[in-house]
Design a protein around this motif. Structure first.
Motif, mmCIF file in Angstrom:
data_model
loop_
_atom_site.group_PDB
_atom_site.id
_atom_site.type_symbol
_atom_site.label_atom_id
_atom_site.label_comp_id
_atom_site.label_asym_id
_atom_site.label_seq_id
_atom_site.Cartn_x
_atom_site.Cartn_y
_atom_site.Cartn_z
ATOM 1 N N ALA A 1 0.831 -1.210 0.000
ATOM 2 C CA ALA A 1 0.000 0.000 0.000
ATOM 3 C C ALA A 1 0.857 1.249 0.000
ATOM 4 O O ALA A 1 0.631 2.178 -0.793
ATOM 5 C CB ALA A 1 -0.933 -0.006 1.203
ATOM 6 N N VAL A 2 1.845 1.309 0.882
ATOM 7 C CA VAL A 2 2.633 2.539 1.012
ATOM 8 C C VAL A 2 3.601 2.701 -0.156
ATOM 9 O O VAL A 2 3.952 3.832 -0.522
ATOM 10 C CB VAL A 2 3.367 2.573 2.362
ATOM 11 N N THR A 3 4.026 1.607 -0.748
ATOM 12 C CA THR A 3 4.914 1.688 -1.912
ATOM 13 C C THR A 3 4.152 2.122 -3.159
ATOM 14 O O THR A 3 4.620 2.969 -3.932
ATOM 15 C CB THR A 3 5.594 0.326 -2.178
ATOM 16 N N ALA B 1 -0.622 8.745 -4.616
ATOM 17 C CA ALA B 1 -2.054 8.771 -4.906
ATOM 18 C C ALA B 1 -2.869 9.164 -3.676
ATOM 19 O O ALA B 1 -3.874 9.878 -3.789
ATOM 20 C CB ALA B 1 -2.512 7.414 -5.426
ATOM 21 N N VAL B 2 -2.447 8.713 -2.491
ATOM 22 C CA VAL B 2 -3.208 9.036 -1.286
ATOM 23 C C VAL B 2 -3.162 10.543 -1.001
ATOM 24 O O VAL B 2 -4.140 11.133 -0.540
ATOM 25 C CB VAL B 2 -2.716 8.213 -0.078
ATOM 26 N N VAL B 3 -2.038 11.177 -1.329
ATOM 27 C CA VAL B 3 -1.927 12.627 -1.168
ATOM 28 C C VAL B 3 -2.813 13.339 -2.186
ATOM 29 O O VAL B 3 -3.489 14.329 -1.864
ATOM 30 C CB VAL B 3 -0.462 13.081 -1.300
ATOM 31 N N ASP B 4 -2.832 12.838 -3.402
ATOM 32 C CA ASP B 4 -3.665 13.442 -4.440
ATOM 33 C C ASP B 4 -5.143 13.375 -4.069
ATOM 34 O O ASP B 4 -5.900 14.344 -4.264
ATOM 35 C CB ASP B 4 -3.437 12.742 -5.776
ATOM 36 N N THR B 5 -5.562 12.233 -3.544
ATOM 37 C CA THR B 5 -6.965 12.094 -3.133
ATOM 38 C C THR B 5 -7.271 13.010 -1.957
ATOM 39 O O THR B 5 -8.335 13.651 -1.908
ATOM 40 C CB THR B 5 -7.279 10.633 -2.780
ATOM 41 N N THR C 1 -6.736 7.643 3.438
ATOM 42 C CA THR C 1 -5.906 6.472 3.742
ATOM 43 C C THR C 1 -6.751 5.203 3.814
ATOM 44 O O THR C 1 -6.300 4.129 3.402
ATOM 45 C CB THR C 1 -5.129 6.675 5.059
ATOM 46 N N ALA C 2 -7.981 5.303 4.306
ATOM 47 C CA ALA C 2 -8.857 4.124 4.353
ATOM 48 C C ALA C 2 -9.170 3.632 2.942
ATOM 49 O O ALA C 2 -9.189 2.417 2.687
ATOM 50 C CB ALA C 2 -10.145 4.461 5.093
ATOM 51 N N LEU C 3 -9.418 4.560 2.035
ATOM 52 C CA LEU C 3 -9.691 4.172 0.644
ATOM 53 C C LEU C 3 -8.533 3.371 0.050
ATOM 54 O O LEU C 3 -8.746 2.327 -0.594
ATOM 55 C CB LEU C 3 -9.958 5.415 -0.205
ATOM 56 N N TYR C 4 -7.314 3.832 0.267
ATOM 57 C CA TYR C 4 -6.173 3.141 -0.336
ATOM 58 C C TYR C 4 -5.766 1.905 0.446
ATOM 59 O O TYR C 4 -5.150 0.986 -0.119
ATOM 60 C CB TYR C 4 -5.017 4.115 -0.546
ATOM 61 N N ASN D 1 -0.031 5.752 8.719
ATOM 62 C CA ASN D 1 -1.441 5.406 8.888
ATOM 63 C C ASN D 1 -1.911 4.463 7.789
ATOM 64 O O ASN D 1 -2.656 3.515 8.050
ATOM 65 C CB ASN D 1 -2.309 6.666 8.885
ATOM 66 N N LEU D 2 -1.487 4.721 6.564
ATOM 67 C CA LEU D 2 -1.872 3.868 5.445
ATOM 68 C C LEU D 2 -1.431 2.426 5.688
ATOM 69 O O LEU D 2 -2.181 1.474 5.451
ATOM 70 C CB LEU D 2 -1.285 4.417 4.145
ATOM 71 N N GLN D 3 -0.214 2.269 6.172
ATOM 72 C CA GLN D 3 0.279 0.913 6.453
ATOM 73 C C GLN D 3 -0.525 0.253 7.573
ATOM 74 O O GLN D 3 -0.934 -0.909 7.467
ATOM 75 C CB GLN D 3 1.751 0.966 6.844
ATOM 76 N N MET D 4 -0.753 0.998 8.653
ATOM 77 C CA MET D 4 -1.444 0.394 9.793
ATOM 78 C C MET D 4 -2.899 0.083 9.468
ATOM 79 O O MET D 4 -3.418 -0.960 9.868
ATOM 80 C CB MET D 4 -1.316 1.298 11.021
ATOM 81 N N TYR D 5 -3.576 0.965 8.737
ATOM 82 C CA TYR D 5 -4.972 0.698 8.387
ATOM 83 C C TYR D 5 -5.067 -0.530 7.479
ATOM 84 O O TYR D 5 -5.977 -1.352 7.615
ATOM 85 C CB TYR D 5 -5.602 1.901 7.679
ATOM 86 N N THR D 6 -4.138 -0.642 6.541
ATOM 87 C CA THR D 6 -4.132 -1.790 5.646
ATOM 88 C C THR D 6 -3.950 -3.081 6.419
ATOM 89 O O THR D 6 -4.679 -4.060 6.220
ATOM 90 C CB THR D 6 -3.020 -1.650 4.597
#
Length: 507
Positions: A40-42, A47-51, A156-159, A494-499
């Motif tokens: 996810a983070v790689t 994209a998460v910043v763009d969203t 972050t939840a979306l990704y 957060n993206l890593q942990m949520y995933t």
């Protein structure tokens, strides 16, 4: 009671199993969850910043005259959100005040609870528009209203969901992302929605702090009006406070306040300057207009659930003016009331017998937040955040007793409002071991424990819900402030942990 006992026994068994693990090493997330988190983070770090930039571009502050489901800005935000969700391959249902974004078809579900509305904002205090994701003013920080509370968590939840979809993990539960549009202003539409909509059996709320929030203080208000009727009439040439104002909204520690001292003298100005200069974090400006001394105070805004993170300009200005007894003019009575009943403390120690604390949830906090000008006087609103340990009836009686004593010494108050809810505790959520393991693995923080906070989230309304981020422990929470941001590093963490959490809970 039986469900509570069974849940407690389950948690005890889990804790025992962790303690008996080889070499007493705490359990870690599964290999598939870790792999998905790294993917996810790689893959989606940009994209998460763009969203997030798209989501914060909509001014989703509540309009008191237009319900969210008819508010053009809210509708535009939801349309952008639905477009993003569809692009990522998820199903979407728009229920007006609530948007549900889903992945999978199982009857067993895991919910992610967020909100798309944001708190009011003063654009003059931002280097760029608060509705533009500012990535350059402070390198490493993403500044915007909603960056931390709560559009960053939505992105972050979306990704996190997208990463699980890409990795084709064999999930046994459907994942649903709930985006509510009235968390900051009106919970009733969500309460009504949940009367007919069956929520997921297990939920995490992305609207508070790590490692996990299992208790929340109740928010409350003490509002009184210092009336024009019955106020003191100063003698000719007598120094007095002729105006006092400050604050923006009730859940923000105010960073602005102002006062006018009529019939002031240079000696009086010097005294106020000297007293104000002793206050950490405060800045003052003084201006003469004839014999009137105008004083402007600037502190530091913060979420009112964490008054220790801010510097309360209203309380501090009142204290700076405490250089002499003031006649109880309407504005003078405001200053006297603030100094005698609140002071510069955080815990209501001066307000009669109301102060108390709980061993887990901590102390009650009491903070002046808004000084509102009314036709019949000046209203002072105090924001309470109270833990378990007192009933509503006991606290209300103590507040009223303290107000009665103050009125007996000073002047009658009007429009008295004393209101508070119940604290919330949920220590038996079955997903807690997973949340602790994921948080420990990705942060390196050993043996994390669930916490209590002063704020209130929609966790209270969903079954088996506890909050999981987005703010790290020990860091200032910037939501509700005039300097809201999330760091790029934290967004990616957060993206890593949520995933990983979703992979574990839905497997």
């Amino acid at each position: 009671m039986k469900r509570t006992l069974l849940a407690s026994l389950l948690l005890a068994c889990m804790a025992h199993a962790f303690a008996d693990a080889p070499n007493n090493v705490q359990a870690v997330p599964g290999e598939a969850a870790v792999k998905a988190a790294k993917y996810a983070v790689t893959t989606y770090r940009t994209a998460v910043v763009d969203t997030l930039a798209k989501l914060v571009s909509y001014n989703t502050v509540a309009d008191p005259n237009v319900p969210s489901d008819r508010d053009p800005q809210h509708i535009a935000f939801k349309n952008a959100l639905k477009t993003e969700a569809a692009r990522l391959g998820f199903d979407v249902a728009d229920h007006g005040w609530v948007v549900v974004i889903g992945m999978g078809s199982s009857e067993e579900r895991v919910g992610i609870v967020t909100h798309g509305d944001v708190q009011p904002v003063d654009p003059t205090k931002w280097k760029k528009s608060p509705f533009e994701l500012d990535q350059t003013s402070e390198p490493g920080k993403l500044l915007a209203r909603g960056a931390e509370d709560d559009k960053g968590p939505i992105a972050t939840a979306l990704y996190a969901m997208k990463a699980l979809k890409d990795q084709q993990l064999p999930l046994s539960k459907r994942i649903e992302l709930y985006v509510y549009m009235g968390e900051e202003s009106n919970w009733e539409p969500l309460v009504e929605f949940l009367k007919t909509h069956e929520p997921p059996q297990m939920n995490i709320t992305l609207d508070a702090e790590y490692p996990a929030v299992v208790a929340e203080k109740a928010s409350g208000t003490i509002a009184v009006t210092l009336p024009k009727a019955g106020a003191a009439v100063p003698g000719a040439g007598e120094p007095h406070i002729s105006a006092f104002a400050g604050g923006f909204f009730n859940s923000q520690i105010p960073e602005d306040a102002s006062a006018v001292v009529a019939n002031a003298t240079p000696a009086l100005e010097a005294q106020v300057k000297a007293r104000g200069a002793k206050q950490d974090g405060m800045r003052y400006e003084f201006e003469w207009q004839g014999s009137d001394l105008h004083v402007r105070a600037r502190g530091v805004s913060a979420h009112s659930s964490k008054p220790e993170d801010g510097v309360n300009a209203v309380a501090m200005l009142a204290d700076a003016l405490a250089v002499r007894p003031w006649p109880n003019t309407t504005a003078g009575a405001v200053v006297n009331y603030l100094n005698e009943m609140v002071g510069t403390g955080l815990y209501g120690e001066k307000f009669g017998a109301i102060a108390y604390r709980d061993s887990f949830m901590g102390p009650m906090t009491v903070a002046p937040t808004v000084i509102r000008q009314r036709a019949d006087g000046i209203e002072v609103s105090l924001n309470l955040r109270r833990p378990q340990g007192k009933s509503i009836e006991q606290l209300t009686n103590e507040v009223n007793a303290a107000l009665a004593q103050w009125q007996g010494r000073n002047l009658p108050l009007s429009n008295i409002v004393v209101r508070t809810g119940e604290p919330w505790v949920r220590k038996d959520a079955p997903q807690l071991p997973v949340l602790m393991n994921v948080f420990s693995y990705f942060t390196g923080i050993k043996d994390p424990k669930p916490i209590a906070i002063g704020g209130g989230t929609n966790s209270r309304l969903f079954p088996n819900a506890v909050s999981f981020g987005p703010a790290m422990p020990g860091k200032v929470y910037t939501g509700h402030s005039e300097h809201e941001f999330i760091t790029l590093k934290q967004l990616h963490l957060n993206l890593q942990m949520y995933t990983a959490v979703l992979a574990e809970l839905a497997k």
